[in-house]
Design a protein around this motif. Structure first.
Motif, PDB file in Angstrom:
ATOM      1  N   PHE A  65      70.469  89.529  36.887  1.00  0.00           N
ATOM      2  CA  PHE A  65      69.075  89.397  37.561  1.00  0.00           C
ATOM      3  C   PHE A  65      69.104  89.859  39.073  1.00  0.00           C
ATOM      4  CE2 PHE A  65      66.180  86.646  34.470  1.00  0.00           C
ATOM      5  CZ  PHE A  65      66.703  87.490  33.714  1.00  0.00           C
ATOM      6  N   GLU A  66      67.878  90.130  39.419  1.00  0.00           N
ATOM      7  CA  GLU A  66      67.786  90.314  40.952  1.00  0.00           C
ATOM      8  C   GLU A  66      68.695  91.498  41.396  1.00  0.00           C
ATOM      9  OE1 GLU A  66      67.438  86.921  43.483  1.00  0.00           O
ATOM     10  OE2 GLU A  66      66.265  85.858  42.164  1.00  0.00           O
ATOM     11  N   ARG A 118      65.308  92.329  37.614  1.00  0.00           N
ATOM     12  CA  ARG A 118      64.254  91.184  37.236  1.00  0.00           C
ATOM     13  C   ARG A 118      64.532  89.902  37.868  1.00  0.00           C
ATOM     14  NH1 ARG A 118      66.338  93.192  32.133  1.00  0.00           N
ATOM     15  NH2 ARG A 118      66.803  90.935  31.620  1.00  0.00           N
ATOM     16  N   TYR A 119      63.676  88.923  37.833  1.00  0.00           N
ATOM     17  CA  TYR A 119      63.906  87.814  38.494  1.00  0.00           C
ATOM     18  C   TYR A 119      62.844  86.930  37.822  1.00  0.00           C
ATOM     19  CZ  TYR A 119      59.142  88.857  40.520  1.00  0.00           C
ATOM     20  OH  TYR A 119      57.772  88.959  40.474  1.00  0.00           O
ATOM     21  N   ARG A 120      63.347  85.522  38.337  1.00  0.00           N
ATOM     22  CA  ARG A 120      62.539  84.301  37.726  1.00  0.00           C
ATOM     23  C   ARG A 120      62.154  83.690  38.939  1.00  0.00           C
ATOM     24  NH1 ARG A 120      67.258  83.035  33.417  1.00  0.00           N
ATOM     25  NH2 ARG A 120      68.265  83.258  35.469  1.00  0.00           N
ATOM     26  N   ALA A 121      60.851  83.389  39.450  1.00  0.00           N
ATOM     27  CA  ALA A 121      60.359  83.053  40.604  1.00  0.00           C
ATOM     28  C   ALA A 121      61.090  81.709  41.065  1.00  0.00           C
ATOM     29  CB  ALA A 121      58.837  82.984  40.536  1.00  0.00           C
ATOM     30  N   GLY A 122      61.243  80.930  39.969  1.00  0.00           N
ATOM     31  CA  GLY A 122      61.837  79.424  40.430  1.00  0.00           C
ATOM     32  C   GLY A 122      63.271  79.566  40.687  1.00  0.00           C
ATOM     33  N   ASP A 123      64.223  80.464  40.487  1.00  0.00           N
ATOM     34  CA  ASP A 123      65.386  80.576  40.578  1.00  0.00           C
ATOM     35  C   ASP A 123      66.038  80.381  42.062  1.00  0.00           C
ATOM     36  OD1 ASP A 123      66.029  81.050  37.875  1.00  0.00           O
ATOM     37  OD2 ASP A 123      66.517  83.121  38.527  1.00  0.00           O
ATOM     38  N   SER A 167      61.607  74.342  28.719  1.00  0.00           N
ATOM     39  CA  SER A 167      60.007  74.262  29.027  1.00  0.00           C
ATOM     40  C   SER A 167      60.033  72.747  29.517  1.00  0.00           C
ATOM     41  CB  SER A 167      59.243  74.448  27.851  1.00  0.00           C
ATOM     42  OG  SER A 167      59.256  73.466  26.834  1.00  0.00           O
ATOM     43  N   SER A 187      64.131  71.743  38.795  1.00  0.00           N
ATOM     44  CA  SER A 187      64.057  71.510  37.300  1.00  0.00           C
ATOM     45  C   SER A 187      64.029  70.293  36.739  1.00  0.00           C
ATOM     46  CB  SER A 187      65.288  72.294  36.632  1.00  0.00           C
ATOM     47  OG  SER A 187      66.437  71.745  36.856  1.00  0.00           O
ATOM     48  N   THR A 190      56.056  86.348  45.719  1.00  0.00           N
ATOM     49  CA  THR A 190      56.181  87.452  44.487  1.00  0.00           C
ATOM     50  C   THR A 190      56.088  88.749  44.979  1.00  0.00           C
ATOM     51  OG1 THR A 190      54.810  85.820  42.968  1.00  0.00           O
ATOM     52  CG2 THR A 190      54.751  88.108  42.272  1.00  0.00           C
TER      53      THR A 190
END
Length: 351
Positions: A236-237, A300-305, A80, A173, A139
């Motif tokens: 992921f993805e 699944r994904y993390r948008a900032g990856d 975080s 990051s 997204t």
């Protein structure tokens, strides 16, 4: 040569110390021994406890040192934004304090542990526009399982290109921002003092002594921990994200080469295997080697990856004579059963 290695008790630093000693160098190893990285334990017998923000301690440690190999840092992408002060303090203030001490003590050579994360996303080519900066992934596209960045003109998927050291630095990051700052402090120090800096931009490092699964671990360790628990690695993805995985033994070899070769000014070098591999292939290789459950591609994904980041190894070969010896397929099979380091758990250190 007499080499000061900071972060000497860590995953990469400990391997570098071993490789330097085997190459005939005298090593002075130091480590802050942060509880978040090591737990409440004493340093190894050949490593002195030293926080690189301790100017007086650095003055003593730098006596008679020819080269500093600076590995000390809080690593990982961060959990975080509350981690930001710790990254800035330990990574950036620590590096600035070290550089000031080197100037006082007349030590003019630094090998800096940098990272692929300074680039942010990789390089891309559009069939319509040529080379382009990849736009942020939308997204709506991610929800449809369309994970590759799209050409702004045609909407078709962009193709990744190798990233060389002249690519713009676009940190995504808190950790990445701290590594860019470390490089900038080192660049300014070299310009002001006439010193020599080699910033080694490590790509995805894995190997024995890697910390076990933590929120700050690399994906190889996370997959390995899942398999040890009898669970399938969660990818992921679509698993087709492309990376360069480089074995820690090769990273140690690159550091020895950097210690032994003087290049003027500030030079950044990719340290990588030169053999692209997808994240899905990493998971599958580990699962097959251990005879464990097959990976599950979750979508699944993390948008900032970052989607793709693949290094060009040419400059390190030309300037250092370094070429990685361990191919990812071979190294990952070894890593499937390599001894890992128990993690301390808990949050990263605060300021």
């Amino acid at each position: 040569m007499r080499v000061l290695v900071t972060g000497a008790a860590g995953f990469i630093g400990s391997h570098i110390c071993t490789a330097l000693v085997e190459a005939g160098h005298e090593v002075v190893g130091t480590d802050a021994m942060l509880d978040s990285a090591h737990g409440p334990v004493d340093p190894p017998a050949d490593v002195g406890r030293l926080d690189v923000r301790d100017a007086a301690g650095l003055d003593q440690a730098l006596n008679g040192i020819d080269v500093v190999c600076h590995q000390a840092a809080i690593v990982g992408a961060g959990v975080s934004q509350q981690d930001a002060p710790a990254y800035a303090s330990h990574n950036d203030l620590g590096t600035a304090t070290l550089l000031a001490a080197m100037a006082r003590k007349g030590c003019a050579r630094l090998v800096l542990a940098s990272s692929m994360v300074v680039y942010g996303d990789g390089r891309y080519r559009s069939d319509v526009l040529g080379e382009v900066v990849a736009p942020a992934r939308r997204t709506a596209d991610l929800d449809r399982g369309e994970f590759d960045p799209r050409c702004p003109a045609s909407g078709t998927a962009l193709r990744w290109l190798l990233v060389d050291e002249d690519a713009p630095l676009r940190p995504r990051s808190t950790y990445a921002a701290s590594k860019v700052a470390q490089e900038h402090y080192a660049l300014a120090w070299a310009a002001a003092t006439g010193g020599s800096v080699m910033a080694l931009r490590y790509h995805n490092v894995y190997g024995d002594r890697m910390p076990r699964d933590t929120p700050y671990s690399g994906v190889a360790a996370i997959f390995r921990s899942a398999l040890e628990a009898g669970e399938p690695p969660q990818v992921f993805e679509d698993g087709r994200q492309t990376r360069d995985f480089v074995h820690v033994h090769d990273v140690a070899r690159a550091n020895v080469a950097a210690v032994e070769r003087v290049l003027p000014g500030f030079v950044a070098l990719n340290v990588c295997s030169g053999r692209p591999i997808t994240v899905g292939e990493v998971a599958a290789t580990l699962a097959e080697a251990r005879g464990g459950p097959a990976p599950v591609v979750t979508g699944r994904y993390r948008a900032g990856d970052v989607r793709h980041i693949v290094a060009n190894p040419r400059r390190a070969t030309e300037l250092l004579g370094f070429t990685a010896a361990i191919a990812p397929a071979e190294g990952l099979r070894q890593f499937a059963f390599a001894p890992l380091r128990a993690h301390a758990g808990g949050d990263p250190p605060r300021v």
